[in-house]
Design a protein around this motif. Structure first.
Motif, short mmCIF file in Angstrom:
data_model
loop_
_atom_site.label_atom_id
_atom_site.label_comp_id
_atom_site.label_asym_id
_atom_site.label_seq_id
_atom_site.Cartn_x
_atom_site.Cartn_y
_atom_site.Cartn_z
N ALA A 120 2.90 10.12 6.32
CA ALA A 120 3.92 9.25 5.71
C ALA A 120 3.23 7.99 5.22
O ALA A 120 2.03 7.82 5.43
CB ALA A 120 4.99 8.91 6.75
N HIS A 121 3.98 7.09 4.57
CA HIS A 121 3.38 5.82 4.18
C HIS A 121 4.20 4.65 4.70
O HIS A 121 5.40 4.79 4.96
CB HIS A 121 3.17 5.74 2.66
N ILE A 122 3.51 3.53 4.91
CA ILE A 122 4.17 2.39 5.55
C ILE A 122 4.19 1.15 4.65
O ILE A 122 4.56 0.08 5.09
CB ILE A 122 3.52 2.05 6.92
N GLN A 279 13.12 1.67 4.05
CA GLN A 279 13.24 3.00 4.65
C GLN A 279 12.34 4.01 3.95
O GLN A 279 11.92 4.99 4.56
CB GLN A 279 14.70 3.46 4.64
N ASP A 280 12.05 3.79 2.68
CA ASP A 280 10.99 4.52 1.99
C ASP A 280 9.69 3.79 2.31
O ASP A 280 9.41 2.76 1.70
CB ASP A 280 11.27 4.54 0.48
N ASP A 281 8.91 4.19 3.28
CA ASP A 281 8.99 5.52 3.84
C ASP A 281 8.99 5.48 5.36
O ASP A 281 8.58 6.42 6.02
CB ASP A 281 7.81 6.33 3.28
N ARG A 282 9.47 4.36 5.89
CA ARG A 282 9.44 4.25 7.36
C ARG A 282 10.44 5.20 7.99
O ARG A 282 10.37 5.49 9.17
CB ARG A 282 9.70 2.81 7.76
N LYS A 310 -0.34 1.70 0.38
CA LYS A 310 -0.54 1.75 -1.08
C LYS A 310 0.03 2.98 -1.79
O LYS A 310 -0.29 3.22 -2.94
CB LYS A 310 -2.04 1.62 -1.44
N GLU A 311 0.90 3.73 -1.08
CA GLU A 311 1.48 4.89 -1.75
C GLU A 311 2.30 4.46 -2.96
O GLU A 311 2.30 5.12 -4.00
CB GLU A 311 2.37 5.68 -0.77
N GLU A 312 2.98 3.33 -2.82
CA GLU A 312 3.89 2.89 -3.88
C GLU A 312 3.17 2.44 -5.14
O GLU A 312 3.80 2.26 -6.18
CB GLU A 312 4.80 1.76 -3.36
N ILE A 313 1.86 2.22 -5.06
CA ILE A 313 1.14 1.85 -6.29
C ILE A 313 0.05 2.88 -6.60
O ILE A 313 -0.94 2.58 -7.27
CB ILE A 313 0.57 0.42 -6.23
N ALA A 357 5.30 13.62 4.42
CA ALA A 357 6.58 13.12 4.93
C ALA A 357 7.01 11.90 4.13
O ALA A 357 6.65 10.77 4.44
CB ALA A 357 6.44 12.78 6.41
N ASP A 358 7.73 12.14 3.06
CA ASP A 358 8.19 11.04 2.22
C ASP A 358 9.64 11.29 1.82
O ASP A 358 10.09 12.44 1.77
CB ASP A 358 7.28 10.93 0.97
N VAL A 359 10.32 10.22 1.52
CA VAL A 359 11.75 10.32 1.21
C VAL A 359 11.98 11.04 -0.12
O VAL A 359 11.09 11.14 -0.96
CB VAL A 359 12.41 8.93 1.12
N THR A 360 13.19 11.53 -0.28
CA THR A 360 13.63 12.03 -1.57
C THR A 360 14.98 11.39 -1.87
O THR A 360 15.56 10.71 -1.02
CB THR A 360 13.71 13.57 -1.59
MN MN Z 1 7.81 7.05 -0.51
#
Ligand code: MN
Ligand code: MN
Length: 482
Positions: A120-122, A279-282, A310-313, A357-360
């Motif tokens: 997942a990413h934090i 919550q994305d992605d905690r 850094k998943e979001e970028i 494990a990431d949101v949708t």
């Molecule tokens: Mn995410």
């Protein structure tokens, strides 16, 4: 996958028939909110309560690393740097530059036979202060910001913000910043134009209504008596000096994130959902960590949890998933379990399995037009698997192999995990990615699997407590699978 979706749509028609069929009815009772036992409902609510506390303590990647490493340490995990050798059953974590963290429970089988990972990413979308942020205009001190991740800029105005982060001084000291979370703390704010004078702004496209350079944060308003100019700015600088020992130049080596100051709350009169920032992605990270902590004894395969930054970028930088630091963690485990050969790392990866494990996006009844209903994720229908992400002809997707999707379904169904299968939005409506392709590049089998949310990337996202609990159950069953 389709079977599960069909259940969603045909629930009404099926329910009459199911009443006559004891076994089927029994099965239905274990699915979704309706008909769940009081015991399961309590487990779901208790799990969500722990999750909400976690959210309030973990609004940045750095804070999430601190919270998770403390949770791990309380549950017999030790820092891998302190372990001379490792044997089955040992529990370790590794921290990468205070922004990402990996956990492992060493399995019975050698790591070259593969591990099970939940990744997942934090990091989360937010407003970062620029490196020369502070200025004064018309009697107000303001901070310039550069937003982080994909945001709808208008959503970030007139929302109470807190400042979190660090200021690194030239002498090596690093001061932690956290202002705006305690009820007695002041908050920060991006202002917006009053409707009375917003005729021109209202006529603009939504994406252009609030330009990025207007995301300026109000920092202060009381002028300093000592200064000759920049009176208010000097008040702010004086207070920062007092609080953190910093000068204006020290902003250059600071990482200060403006995040919504609101606490996580239950949503709806039935408290069935969680509303919170980040919550994305905690919402996947926390169930992943809890699943790791719940593993008893010695698993057959090594279980690993990855919490990336850094998943979001784009998963870039030395704390993002593209960096090779995760490999080093795996190599450390290989070496410390006595496996030293040049092919071991690639063998381990090629034999391994992961859930990205990431949101949708959950279908939002207010905006159903962006979804294709047969392949949308729904709130409260369990964790969602996504065979592929990407956009425009699956571009950029890590398309999971059917055999592996079948394997994961088998693990979930055996463990009584409610899951659904979805795509994010209609084809050519847009799209998104996760860290799945990066893990897949290393040769692992990877499937996207996360919690559906509403208002993704907004200051206050929502998710179903039922789905959050199913993520925990699903990740646990997967991590413990043989
Ligand atoms: Mn995410
Ligand atoms: Mn995101």
């Amino acid at each position: 996958m389709l079977e599960n979706m069909r259940n969603t749509f045909e629930d009404n028609q099926e329910s009459a028939a199911e009443e006559k069929n004891g076994e089927k009815n029994e099965k239905k009772k274990s699915e979704y909110w309706s008909g769940i036992t009081d015991g399961l409902k309590k487990d779901i609510m208790d799990f969500a309560a722990g999750y909400m506390k976690f959210l309030d303590k973990s609004k940045t990647e750095r804070e999430a690393v601190k919270t998770v490493s403390a949770m791990a340490a309380q549950n017999s995990f030790i820092n891998i740097a302190e372990a001379e050798s490792l044997k089955p059953g040992d529990r370790v974590y590794g921290i990468n530059k205070n922004k990402s963290i990996y956990m492992a429970v060493i399995g019975e089988k050698p790591l070259t036979e593969g591990f099970n990972a939940v990744g997942a990413h934090i990091d989360a979308p937010r407003l970062d202060l620029k490196q020369n942020p502070l200025y004064e205009d018309s009697g107000i001190a303001l901070f310039k910001t550069h937003y982080y991740g994909g945001i709808k800029k208008y959503q970030w105005t007139t929302v109470p913000l807190a400042l979190h982060g660090v200021i690194a001084l030239t002498d090596g000291r690093v001061a932690d910043v956290n202002i705006g979370e305690n009820s007695e703390d002041p908050v920060f704010l991006v202002t917006d134009l009053l409707p009375h004078l917003a005729a021109k702004q209202n006529a603009k496209k939504l994406a252009e209504g609030v330009p990025a350079e207007n995301l300026n944060i109000v920092a202060g308003s009381i002028p300093s008596e000592e200064a000759d100019s920049d009176y208010v700015k000097n008040t702010v600088l004086g207070m920062l000096k007092e609080k953190y020992g910093m000068d204006e130049k020290d902003f250059r080596s600071a990482e200060i994130e403006a995040v919504p100051a609101a606490k996580a709350r239950s949503l709806g009169i039935d408290s069935g959902m969680v509303a919170a920032y980040g919550q994305d992605d905690r919402v996947c990270a926390y169930p992943g960590v809890m699943a790791m902590l719940s593993i008893q004894g010695v698993p057959e395969r090594t279980a690993i949890c990855i919490l990336a930054d850094k998943e979001e970028i784009g998963s870039v930088g030395n704390t993002g998933m593209e960096s090779h630091n995760f490999e080093l963690f795996i190599m450390d485990i290989l070496e410390k379990t006595g496996i030293v050969n040049p092919y071991a790392l690639q063998r381990a990866f090629s034999a391994s399995r992961a859930l990205s494990a990431d949101v949708t996006a959950a279908l939002d009844p207010t905006y159903p037009e962006v979804m294709e209903r047969n392949n949308a994720a729904y709130m409260g229908k369990g964790i969602s698997i996504k065979k592929y992400t990407g956009a425009r002809g699956k571009s950029g997707a890590s398309d999971a192999n059917a055999e592996f999707v079948g394997f994961v379904r088998g693990v979930f169904e055996k463990a009584g995990v409610t899951y659904q299968s979805s795509e994010m939005g209609k084809v050519d409506e847009g799209g998104g990615g996760t860290i799945a392709y990066i893990l897949a590049n290393r040769g692992m089998e990877v499937l996207d699997c996360g919690v559906p949310v509403h208002s993704m990337h907004s200051p206050y996202e929502s998710a179903s407590k039922y789905d959050i609990y199913m993520a925990y159950k699903g990740y646990k069953a997967f991590l413990e699978s043989c």
